[in-house]
Design a protein around this motif. Structure first.
Motif, PDB file in Angstrom:
ATOM      1  N   ARG A 207       0.830  -1.210   0.000  1.00 34.35           N
ATOM      2  CA  ARG A 207       0.000   0.000   0.000  1.00 34.35           C
ATOM      3  C   ARG A 207       0.862   1.257   0.000  1.00 34.35           C
ATOM      4  O   ARG A 207       0.551   2.240  -0.685  1.00 34.35           O
ATOM      5  N   GLY A 208       1.940   1.239   0.790  1.00 38.48           N
ATOM      6  CA  GLY A 208       2.828   2.389   0.817  1.00 38.48           C
ATOM      7  C   GLY A 208       3.477   2.638  -0.531  1.00 38.48           C
ATOM      8  O   GLY A 208       3.607   3.786  -0.970  1.00 38.48           O
ATOM      9  N   TRP A 209       3.878   1.571  -1.217  1.00 39.35           N
ATOM     10  CA  TRP A 209       4.479   1.712  -2.541  1.00 39.35           C
ATOM     11  C   TRP A 209       3.475   2.283  -3.535  1.00 39.35           C
ATOM     12  O   TRP A 209       3.818   3.171  -4.329  1.00 39.35           O
ATOM     13  N   ASN A 210       2.242   1.804  -3.503  1.00 41.30           N
ATOM     14  CA  ASN A 210       1.218   2.328  -4.405  1.00 41.30           C
ATOM     15  C   ASN A 210       0.953   3.804  -4.137  1.00 41.30           C
ATOM     16  O   ASN A 210       0.782   4.601  -5.075  1.00 41.30           O
ATOM     17  N   THR A 211       0.922   4.182  -2.855  1.00 39.12           N
ATOM     18  CA  THR A 211       0.700   5.585  -2.510  1.00 39.12           C
ATOM     19  C   THR A 211       1.857   6.452  -2.971  1.00 39.12           C
ATOM     20  O   THR A 211       1.660   7.539  -3.533  1.00 39.12           O
ATOM     21  N   LEU A 212       3.086   5.976  -2.737  1.00 33.76           N
ATOM     22  CA  LEU A 212       4.256   6.740  -3.163  1.00 33.76           C
ATOM     23  C   LEU A 212       4.282   6.904  -4.683  1.00 33.76           C
ATOM     24  O   LEU A 212       4.551   8.000  -5.197  1.00 33.76           O
ATOM     25  N   GLY A 213       4.014   5.823  -5.403  1.00 27.89           N
ATOM     26  CA  GLY A 213       4.009   5.917  -6.861  1.00 27.89           C
ATOM     27  C   GLY A 213       2.941   6.858  -7.373  1.00 27.89           C
ATOM     28  O   GLY A 213       3.181   7.653  -8.300  1.00 27.89           O
ATOM     29  N   ALA A 214       1.739   6.786  -6.783  1.00 23.30           N
ATOM     30  CA  ALA A 214       0.660   7.683  -7.203  1.00 23.30           C
ATOM     31  C   ALA A 214       1.029   9.136  -6.957  1.00 23.30           C
ATOM     32  O   ALA A 214       0.766  10.016  -7.786  1.00 23.30           O
ATOM     33  N   PHE A 215       1.654   9.403  -5.818  1.00 20.17           N
ATOM     34  CA  PHE A 215       2.036  10.783  -5.496  1.00 20.17           C
ATOM     35  C   PHE A 215       3.077  11.313  -6.469  1.00 20.17           C
ATOM     36  O   PHE A 215       2.924  12.405  -7.031  1.00 20.17           O
ATOM     37  N   VAL A 216       4.150  10.558  -6.686  1.00 22.38           N
ATOM     38  CA  VAL A 216       5.246  11.047  -7.530  1.00 22.38           C
ATOM     39  C   VAL A 216       4.774  11.247  -8.965  1.00 22.38           C
ATOM     40  O   VAL A 216       5.042  12.292  -9.587  1.00 22.38           O
ATOM     41  N   ARG A 217       4.043  10.265  -9.515  1.00 25.06           N
ATOM     42  CA  ARG A 217       3.597  10.391 -10.912  1.00 25.06           C
ATOM     43  C   ARG A 217       2.587  11.527 -11.072  1.00 25.06           C
ATOM     44  O   ARG A 217       2.634  12.276 -12.051  1.00 25.06           O
ATOM     45  N   ALA A 218       1.674  11.661 -10.111  1.00 24.65           N
ATOM     46  CA  ALA A 218       0.675  12.724 -10.215  1.00 24.65           C
ATOM     47  C   ALA A 218       1.311  14.103 -10.072  1.00 24.65           C
ATOM     48  O   ALA A 218       0.981  15.028 -10.821  1.00 24.65           O
ATOM     49  N   GLN A 219       2.250  14.241  -9.112  1.00 21.82           N
ATOM     50  CA  GLN A 219       2.899  15.534  -8.939  1.00 21.82           C
ATOM     51  C   GLN A 219       3.742  15.888 -10.158  1.00 21.82           C
ATOM     52  O   GLN A 219       3.825  17.048 -10.559  1.00 21.82           O
ATOM     53  N   ALA A 220       4.384  14.883 -10.765  1.00 20.22           N
ATOM     54  CA  ALA A 220       5.171  15.149 -11.972  1.00 20.22           C
ATOM     55  C   ALA A 220       4.262  15.615 -13.112  1.00 20.22           C
ATOM     56  O   ALA A 220       4.597  16.562 -13.839  1.00 20.22           O
ATOM     57  N   PHE A 221       3.105  14.980 -13.263  1.00 24.07           N
ATOM     58  CA  PHE A 221       2.191  15.358 -14.332  1.00 24.07           C
ATOM     59  C   PHE A 221       1.621  16.756 -14.102  1.00 24.07           C
ATOM     60  O   PHE A 221       1.600  17.596 -15.022  1.00 24.07           O
ATOM     61  N   VAL A 222       1.183  17.019 -12.872  1.00 21.73           N
ATOM     62  CA  VAL A 222       0.617  18.329 -12.568  1.00 21.73           C
ATOM     63  C   VAL A 222       1.699  19.406 -12.656  1.00 21.73           C
ATOM     64  O   VAL A 222       1.459  20.507 -13.163  1.00 21.73           O
ATOM     65  N   GLY A 223       2.910  19.097 -12.176  1.00 21.84           N
ATOM     66  CA  GLY A 223       4.000  20.057 -12.282  1.00 21.84           C
ATOM     67  C   GLY A 223       4.334  20.377 -13.730  1.00 21.84           C
ATOM     68  O   GLY A 223       4.637  21.531 -14.066  1.00 21.84           O
ATOM     69  N   LEU A 224       4.267  19.373 -14.603  1.00 21.78           N
ATOM     70  CA  LEU A 224       4.520  19.613 -16.025  1.00 21.78           C
ATOM     71  C   LEU A 224       3.448  20.520 -16.623  1.00 21.78           C
ATOM     72  O   LEU A 224       3.758  21.449 -17.391  1.00 21.78           O
ATOM     73  N   LEU A 225       2.192  20.272 -16.277  1.00 24.16           N
ATOM     74  CA  LEU A 225       1.114  21.139 -16.772  1.00 24.16           C
ATOM     75  C   LEU A 225       1.289  22.568 -16.277  1.00 24.16           C
ATOM     76  O   LEU A 225       1.146  23.536 -17.043  1.00 24.16           O
ATOM     77  N   ASP A 226       1.594  22.723 -14.983  1.00 26.53           N
ATOM     78  CA  ASP A 226       1.801  24.067 -14.441  1.00 26.53           C
ATOM     79  C   ASP A 226       2.958  24.769 -15.144  1.00 26.53           C
ATOM     80  O   ASP A 226       2.863  25.959 -15.497  1.00 26.53           O
ATOM     81  N   ALA A 227       4.066  24.034 -15.335  1.00 26.96           N
ATOM     82  CA  ALA A 227       5.235  24.646 -15.963  1.00 26.96           C
ATOM     83  C   ALA A 227       4.934  25.075 -17.401  1.00 26.96           C
ATOM     84  O   ALA A 227       5.351  26.158 -17.841  1.00 26.96           O
ATOM     85  N   VAL A 228       4.194  24.242 -18.133  1.00 25.94           N
ATOM     86  CA  VAL A 228       3.890  24.570 -19.528  1.00 25.94           C
ATOM     87  C   VAL A 228       2.974  25.791 -19.620  1.00 25.94           C
ATOM     88  O   VAL A 228       3.256  26.757 -20.353  1.00 25.94           O
ATOM     89  N   PHE A 229       1.873  25.781 -18.876  1.00 25.42           N
ATOM     90  CA  PHE A 229       0.909  26.878 -18.984  1.00 25.42           C
ATOM     91  C   PHE A 229       1.468  28.186 -18.426  1.00 25.42           C
ATOM     92  O   PHE A 229       1.310  29.252 -19.043  1.00 25.42           O
ATOM     93  N   ILE A 230       2.114  28.117 -17.272  1.00 21.81           N
ATOM     94  CA  ILE A 230       2.687  29.344 -16.705  1.00 21.81           C
ATOM     95  C   ILE A 230       3.843  29.832 -17.566  1.00 21.81           C
ATOM     96  O   ILE A 230       4.003  31.039 -17.796  1.00 21.81           O
ATOM     97  N   GLY A 231       4.654  28.888 -18.083  1.00 22.53           N
ATOM     98  CA  GLY A 231       5.746  29.285 -18.978  1.00 22.53           C
ATOM     99  C   GLY A 231       5.238  29.960 -20.237  1.00 22.53           C
ATOM    100  O   GLY A 231       5.817  30.955 -20.702  1.00 22.53           O
ATOM    101  N   LEU A 232       4.154  29.443 -20.823  1.00 25.95           N
ATOM    102  CA  LEU A 232       3.563  30.084 -22.001  1.00 25.95           C
ATOM    103  C   LEU A 232       3.074  31.490 -21.678  1.00 25.95           C
ATOM    104  O   LEU A 232       3.259  32.431 -22.473  1.00 25.95           O
ATOM    105  N   GLY A 233       2.443  31.642 -20.511  1.00 25.05           N
ATOM    106  CA  GLY A 233       1.984  32.970 -20.124  1.00 25.05           C
ATOM    107  C   GLY A 233       3.132  33.946 -19.942  1.00 25.05           C
ATOM    108  O   GLY A 233       3.052  35.105 -20.390  1.00 25.05           O
ATOM    109  N   LEU A 234       4.207  33.506 -19.320  1.00 27.56           N
ATOM    110  CA  LEU A 234       5.373  34.377 -19.151  1.00 27.56           C
ATOM    111  C   LEU A 234       5.993  34.729 -20.497  1.00 27.56           C
ATOM    112  O   LEU A 234       6.432  35.869 -20.729  1.00 27.56           O
ATOM    113  N   TRP A 235       6.026  33.756 -21.417  1.00 21.38           N
ATOM    114  CA  TRP A 235       6.611  34.002 -22.734  1.00 21.38           C
ATOM    115  C   TRP A 235       5.772  35.010 -23.528  1.00 21.38           C
ATOM    116  O   TRP A 235       6.324  35.896 -24.200  1.00 21.38           O
TER     117      TRP A 235
END
Length: 371
Positions: A207-235
């Motif tokens: 269960r701990g491994w599943n939780t850790l994997g879900a957290f890391v993959r989800a944060q990476a995906f959301v962080g990528l979306l934030d970086a792309v959209f905010i980066g486009l706005g700054l550009w």
């Protein structure tokens, strides 16, 4: 009128309180010893942690290849080589430019704070209190140090560990072995543990491994979306240092709540210094809109992101982790808190289960031990 407590009941209550206090002290001492040992072995533990995080990101393609009939060693080798190629491309295209502009980014954030300080000192606020001035100075030093530490973490990938190259190599080797032999770990752990532990510990570990994997993959995906959209706005607004700010936004996503506020503040300060107040306000609007989309659209779409932790717990965990181990502690605080919550929830499930009445031969044989 209620009768006073008898001496027997009073003594029993005192004994129970003393027993609970002694047990609590033992738990605190054990936790302190564990943290001390963790600090002494940090050069070994940190590559293990990085290897686990990398494995959570690379396990889905490795699992896909294994399900298609690839041998474990071949699947792990292919995924590891692909990961190294992607990492090398990232270093060449992003990490090197970010490193070259890190000083400019830190100086711009500090200059932005100085401008806010000057604005607060003038009308209509006319703030001249020494304590507020000291707070601005402290914030300046804090942001300068934090940006430098975070960019060092982004570029080197190993945080505050002195020997970064060795740590990186160890983490990659560990990732390969985790990808290759990971599915055999729980059966091996089951065979090593005695009695009921052979059932409960593997369940908590899974269960701990599943939780850790879900957290890391989800944060990476959301962080990528934030970086792309905010980066486009700054550009679009012509704000300088778009690439470093986008990278900072991506990695800040791994520190929930606090990371987004920190990255957004730095972006607004850079826009204030370079483009003026109007563009700074527009950058703030863009960040707020992206964060609202993340919370109301992206987050519900990623159901596995939920960690079962209240926002207050997340804030306290990040604060405690940051005070104990700086940027590295902030990055690890939420995953550690989530894994501890998994263990606690499982323990609560076991304690709340109704005991089953033994039947037939079970009355004489005693309780069964899970296999």
């Amino acid at each position: 009128m209620s009768s006073p407590l008898s001496p027997t009941k009073t003594a029993a209550a005192l004994r129970a309180s003393a027993r609970i206090s002694a047990q609590s002290l033992l738990v605190l001492v054990a936790a302190a010893v564990a943290l001390w040992l963790l600090g002494r072995m940090w050069t070994v533990v940190w590559p293990l942690v990085v290897g686990l995080f990398l494995t959570t990101l690379t396990w889905p393609p490795a699992r896909f290849l294994r399900q298609r009939g690839w041998r474990p060693a071949l699947a792990a080798s292919t995924v590891t080589v692909a990961f190294l190629l992607v990492a090398a491309g990232f270093a060449a295209l992003i990490a090197v430019p970010v490193a070259s502009q890190s000083g400019e980014l830190a100086d711009g954030a500090v200059e932005g704070i100085q401008r806010l300080r000057e604005w607060a000192a003038g009308p209509p606020l006319n703030v001249g209190d020494d304590e507020i001035t000291g707070a601005f100075d402290s914030a300046t030093a804090k942001i300068q140090d934090s940006i430098g530490s975070m960019l060092t973490t982004v570029v080197s990938g190993v945080g505050s560990v002195v020997n970064g190259l060795v740590t990186t190599v160890l983490a990659i080797f560990l990732m390969f072995f985790f990808l290759k032999d990971g599915p055999r770990f729980l059966p091996w752990l089951t065979r090593q543990l005695p009695g009921r532990l052979s059932f409960h510990v593997p369940v908590v570990a899974e269960r701990g491994w599943n939780t850790l994997g879900a957290f890391v993959r989800a944060q990476a995906f959301v962080g990528l979306l934030d970086a792309v959209f905010i980066g486009l706005g700054l550009w679009v607004l012509g704000v300088p240092l778009v690439l470093p700010l986008a990278v900072l936004t991506f990695f800040s996503a791994f520190v929930p709540i606090v990371g987004a506020l920190f990255a957004g503040l730095v972006a607004v300060l850079i826009a204030l210094v370079s483009n003026g107040l109007t563009d700074a306000v527009l950058v703030l609007v863009i960040i707020v809109v992206v964060q609202q989309l993340e919370g109301n659209v992206f987050q519900p779409m990623i159901q596995s992101r939920g960690l079962g932790l209240h926002a207050a717990v997340v804030l306290l965990a990040v604060t405690l982790g940051g005070s104990l181990a700086g940027v590295v502690g902030s990055l690890l605080a939420v995953p550690v808190a989530a894994v501890l919550a998994v263990a606690w929830n499982y323990l609560r499930e076991q304690l709340s289960e109704e005991p089953r009445e033994p039947e037939g031969d079970e009355r004489s044989a005693g309780p069964a031990v899970p296999s």
